[in-house]
Design a protein around this motif. Structure first.
Motif, PDB file in Angstrom:
ATOM      1  N   UNK A 272       9.862  12.551 -38.621  1.00  0.00           N
ATOM      2  CA  UNK A 272       9.113  13.673 -38.051  1.00  0.00           C
ATOM      3  C   UNK A 272       7.765  13.857 -38.747  1.00  0.00           C
ATOM      4  N   UNK A 273       7.672  13.483 -40.012  1.00  0.00           N
ATOM      5  CA  UNK A 273       6.394  13.611 -40.724  1.00  0.00           C
ATOM      6  C   UNK A 273       5.323  12.746 -40.073  1.00  0.00           C
ATOM      7  N   UNK A 274       5.644  11.486 -39.756  1.00  0.00           N
ATOM      8  CA  UNK A 274       4.632  10.619 -39.135  1.00  0.00           C
ATOM      9  C   UNK A 274       4.262  11.135 -37.749  1.00  0.00           C
ATOM     10  N   UNK A 275       5.246  11.687 -37.043  1.00  0.00           N
ATOM     11  CA  UNK A 275       4.956  12.286 -35.735  1.00  0.00           C
ATOM     12  C   UNK A 275       3.976  13.441 -35.880  1.00  0.00           C
ATOM     13  N   UNK A 276       4.222  14.325 -36.841  1.00  0.00           N
ATOM     14  CA  UNK A 276       3.362  15.500 -37.041  1.00  0.00           C
ATOM     15  C   UNK A 276       1.960  15.103 -37.468  1.00  0.00           C
ATOM     16  N   UNK A 277       1.840  14.084 -38.319  1.00  0.00           N
ATOM     17  CA  UNK A 277       0.531  13.710 -38.849  1.00  0.00           C
ATOM     18  C   UNK A 277      -0.333  12.967 -37.837  1.00  0.00           C
ATOM     19  N   UNK A 278       0.265  12.440 -36.789  1.00  0.00           N
ATOM     20  CA  UNK A 278      -0.506  11.685 -35.793  1.00  0.00           C
ATOM     21  C   UNK A 278      -1.647  12.514 -35.221  1.00  0.00           C
ATOM     22  N   UNK A 279      -1.433  13.801 -35.043  1.00  0.00           N
ATOM     23  CA  UNK A 279      -2.476  14.661 -34.459  1.00  0.00           C
ATOM     24  C   UNK A 279      -3.251  15.429 -35.526  1.00  0.00           C
ATOM     25  N   UNK A 280      -3.150  15.004 -36.794  1.00  0.00           N
ATOM     26  CA  UNK A 280      -3.827  15.706 -37.892  1.00  0.00           C
ATOM     27  C   UNK A 280      -4.638  14.725 -38.741  1.00  0.00           C
ATOM     28  N   UNK A 281      -5.693  14.092 -38.183  1.00  0.00           N
ATOM     29  CA  UNK A 281      -6.434  13.082 -38.952  1.00  0.00           C
ATOM     30  C   UNK A 281      -7.091  13.642 -40.214  1.00  0.00           C
ATOM     31  N   UNK A 420      -1.422   4.001 -40.341  1.00  0.00           N
ATOM     32  CA  UNK A 420      -0.346   4.181 -39.367  1.00  0.00           C
ATOM     33  C   UNK A 420      -0.885   4.843 -38.105  1.00  0.00           C
ATOM     34  N   UNK A 421      -0.123   4.708 -37.029  1.00  0.00           N
ATOM     35  CA  UNK A 421      -0.376   5.430 -35.780  1.00  0.00           C
ATOM     36  C   UNK A 421       0.964   5.605 -35.077  1.00  0.00           C
ATOM     37  N   UNK A 422       1.097   6.719 -34.381  1.00  0.00           N
ATOM     38  CA  UNK A 422       2.284   6.987 -33.564  1.00  0.00           C
ATOM     39  C   UNK A 422       1.787   7.153 -32.135  1.00  0.00           C
ATOM     40  N   UNK A 423       1.811   6.070 -31.334  1.00  0.00           N
ATOM     41  CA  UNK A 423       1.147   6.105 -30.023  1.00  0.00           C
ATOM     42  C   UNK A 423       1.860   6.951 -28.973  1.00  0.00           C
ATOM     43  N   UNK A 424       3.142   7.143 -29.092  1.00  0.00           N
ATOM     44  CA  UNK A 424       3.880   7.880 -28.066  1.00  0.00           C
ATOM     45  C   UNK A 424       4.083   9.338 -28.424  1.00  0.00           C
ATOM     46  N   UNK A 425       4.817  10.029 -27.566  1.00  0.00           N
ATOM     47  CA  UNK A 425       5.140  11.439 -27.785  1.00  0.00           C
ATOM     48  C   UNK A 425       6.623  11.546 -28.121  1.00  0.00           C
ATOM     49  N   UNK A 426       6.934  12.193 -29.225  1.00  0.00           N
ATOM     50  CA  UNK A 426       8.320  12.331 -29.656  1.00  0.00           C
ATOM     51  C   UNK A 426       8.848  13.698 -29.248  1.00  0.00           C
ATOM     52  N   UNK A 427       9.930  13.707 -28.488  1.00  0.00           N
ATOM     53  CA  UNK A 427      10.548  14.947 -28.016  1.00  0.00           C
ATOM     54  C   UNK A 427      11.835  15.176 -28.806  1.00  0.00           C
ATOM     55  N   UNK A 431      21.056  17.298 -31.286  1.00  0.00           N
ATOM     56  CA  UNK A 431      22.379  16.727 -31.507  1.00  0.00           C
ATOM     57  C   UNK A 431      22.973  17.467 -32.705  1.00  0.00           C
ATOM     58  N   UNK A 432      23.852  16.838 -33.458  1.00  0.00           N
ATOM     59  CA  UNK A 432      24.351  17.484 -34.671  1.00  0.00           C
ATOM     60  C   UNK A 432      23.184  17.780 -35.596  1.00  0.00           C
ATOM     61  N   UNK A 433      22.241  16.839 -35.672  1.00  0.00           N
ATOM     62  CA  UNK A 433      20.977  17.055 -36.386  1.00  0.00           C
ATOM     63  C   UNK A 433      19.838  16.991 -35.362  1.00  0.00           C
ATOM     64  N   UNK A 434      18.659  17.455 -35.765  1.00  0.00           N
ATOM     65  CA  UNK A 434      17.502  17.436 -34.866  1.00  0.00           C
ATOM     66  C   UNK A 434      16.901  16.038 -34.874  1.00  0.00           C
ATOM     67  N   UNK A 435      17.081  15.318 -33.792  1.00  0.00           N
ATOM     68  CA  UNK A 435      16.667  13.931 -33.711  1.00  0.00           C
ATOM     69  C   UNK A 435      15.608  13.749 -32.623  1.00  0.00           C
ATOM     70  N   UNK A 436      14.793  12.695 -32.697  1.00  0.00           N
ATOM     71  CA  UNK A 436      13.936  12.357 -31.553  1.00  0.00           C
ATOM     72  C   UNK A 436      14.803  11.890 -30.393  1.00  0.00           C
ATOM     73  N   UNK A 437      14.415  12.282 -29.186  1.00  0.00           N
ATOM     74  CA  UNK A 437      15.199  11.888 -28.012  1.00  0.00           C
ATOM     75  C   UNK A 437      15.164  10.383 -27.806  1.00  0.00           C
ATOM     76  N   UNK A 438      14.020   9.765 -28.063  1.00  0.00           N
ATOM     77  CA  UNK A 438      13.855   8.323 -27.866  1.00  0.00           C
ATOM     78  C   UNK A 438      13.321   7.692 -29.151  1.00  0.00           C
ATOM     79  N   UNK A 439      13.240   6.378 -29.130  1.00  0.00           N
ATOM     80  CA  UNK A 439      12.667   5.650 -30.268  1.00  0.00           C
ATOM     81  C   UNK A 439      11.242   6.131 -30.533  1.00  0.00           C
TER      82      UNK A 439
END
Length: 448
Positions: A272-281, A420-427, A431-439
């Motif tokens: 989730x950290x890499x996901x969050x930082x993608x929009x925070x250059x 690094x870059x995270x090109x997609x959107x993580x939703x 689940x039992x833990x908070x997980x990304x829906x997809x890869x």
């Protein structure tokens, strides 16, 4: 005791629940309920099952601290989990007390410093291996790679490197499958084990793999003891409150319980950290500058953690927005009153750090990513229960400090060596833990 009508109680009808589930699933329903309730104690109508949703810090303090002895780990989550993690560190009572005492010893003081000295070279080696594999630039699965790094850290700390890394990876995969297959059992805790539910077969196969790996390992370690700072050695040397040694099964179940927290939760938070930082250059540039100044091109060391001030704030903000333990149940042992609302004995309460961390009363613009929320002054001025990604009270996560220091060194080491870059959107998916829906794709390029 019936729940009386009270202006302090917010209710969500069964029809609104069903409509909310159709529109956005369990997490979407929780988010809408949280926005509407704005911290008010809420009762959610699920037919025969009507849990209370507890999100206001004052109510959390009542449940976790002031009347903590009345709110126990009940059947909704803990009964199904006990088949995997036992009644030690994941339970209550004498077995839990014995386990917690040993785990606190292992993850604090001199033992924690020794563990940190062990993790630093593991982090350096894991990131160096990753850098070699992406030498030409590559897109990798973020959660897979973060898990691989975390497991390199955990092996020496948990097992004293008694097992090959491939075997440690196999154990982690089995634990993940077993943990993930419990969702239906947690949702329907009243269904007898004799009645099959989805996930039961996967759970059975995974737990057999866990036992095949851990139990022989523990027996060998018991017959060829060695004094060391690793957690398995400390569990073997420790014992119950009555002086008897812990059984092989108790040690195995404790290791599994902490394995979930130490591997899956850590890897998810780093993802989730890499996901969050993608929009925070701008923040990424500051983090990389901090990593370069602190590490100076060399490997990470334990003493670097204190200097990685912004990195630790960023991790805290990721834990706020993406609380992996998004919902935690408790059961009232006796009748009680919370903020004027009657809570009967046997009632289920669902505590949601995910929603608490989004209350505008305590978090200005709560959906905005802002590491400066965690300056010393702002933390001091905030309600102590407004932020609880690691829980609170007697069952607060014993590995909190260990996670924060290992994660800070992982992030700094990766940023010092990789772009690094995270090109997609993580939703997120509840689940039992908070997980990304997809890869989550993570594009990595070596800086050098």
């Amino acid at each position: 005791m019936p729940i009386r009508a009270d202006s302090r109680l917010h209710t969500v009808s069964l029809w609104r629940v069903l409509g909310g589930l159709r529109e956005g699933g369990p997490l979407g329903l929780m988010e809408r309920t949280g926005r509407q309730a704005q911290g008010t104690l809420t009762r959610v109508d699920l037919g025969a099952f009507r849990p209370f949703l507890v999100i206001h810090p004052d109510h959390l303090r009542h449940v976790l601290r002031d009347r903590g002895e009345n709110y126990r780990r009940g059947a909704m989550m803990w009964k199904p989990m006990s088949r995997l993690t036992g009644l030690g560190i994941a339970g209550e009572g004498p077995q839990w007390q014995a386990s917690r005492r040993l785990w606190c010893k292992a993850l604090s003081g001199r033992s924690a410093h020794t563990a940190a000295d062990t993790t630093a070279p593991s982090i350096a080696g894991a990131v160096a291996d990753l850098e070699k594999r992406v030498a030409a630039g590559a897109t990798v699965d973020a959660l897979v790679e973060m898990t691989r790094i975390v497991l390199r850290i955990i092996n020496p700390v948990f097992f004293g490197s008694r097992i090959p890394q491939a075997q440690c990876d196999r154990l982690a995969a089995a634990v993940t499958v077993a943990f993930g297959s419990l969702l239906w059992r947690m949702a329907l805790p009243f269904v007898p084990l004799a009645v099959p539910l989805p996930g039961d077969r996967a759970f059975g196969r995974a737990t057999r793999t866990v036992d095949e790996i851990l139990l022989p390992l523990i027996r060998r370690a018991r017959h060829t003891p060695r004094s060391g700072p690793d957690l398995m050695s400390l569990l073997l040397e420790g014992g119950r409150t009555d002086g008897r040694p812990l059984s092989d099964e108790h040690i195995a179940q404790d290791i599994v319980a902490l394995f979930v927290a130490g591997s899956e939760s850590s890897a998810l938070t780093l993802t989730w950290l890499w996901v969050a930082l993608e929009s925070e250059p701008g923040i990424v540039a500051e983090l990389r500058r901090e990593a370069d100044e602190v590490l100076r091109g060399g490997p990470p060391r334990r003493e670097h953690v204190r200097e990685l001030v912004l990195t630790r704030r960023v991790l805290a903000e990721v834990c706020r927005l993406h609380a992996v333990a998004w919902a935690v149940p408790r059961t009232a042992a006796a009748d009680d009153v919370i903020d004027g609302v009657s809570v009967p004995a046997g009632a289920t309460l669902v505590l949601s750090p995910y929603l608490t961390h989004r209350l505008p009363e305590f978090w200005e613009q709560p959906l905005r990513f802002d590491p400066d929320r965690f300056t010393e002054e702002r933390v001091r001025d905030r309600h102590p229960l407004a932020y609880l990604p690691f829980g609170d009270g007697p069952h607060q996560c014993v590995g909190q400090s260990f996670f924060l220091q290992e994660a800070a060194l992982v992030v700094a080491t990766m940023l010092s060596r990789l772009r690094f870059a995270v090109p997609g959107r993580a939703v997120p998916r509840a689940a039992v833990a908070l997980r990304p829906r997809d890869r989550v794709d993570l594009v990595l390029t070596p800086r050098r």
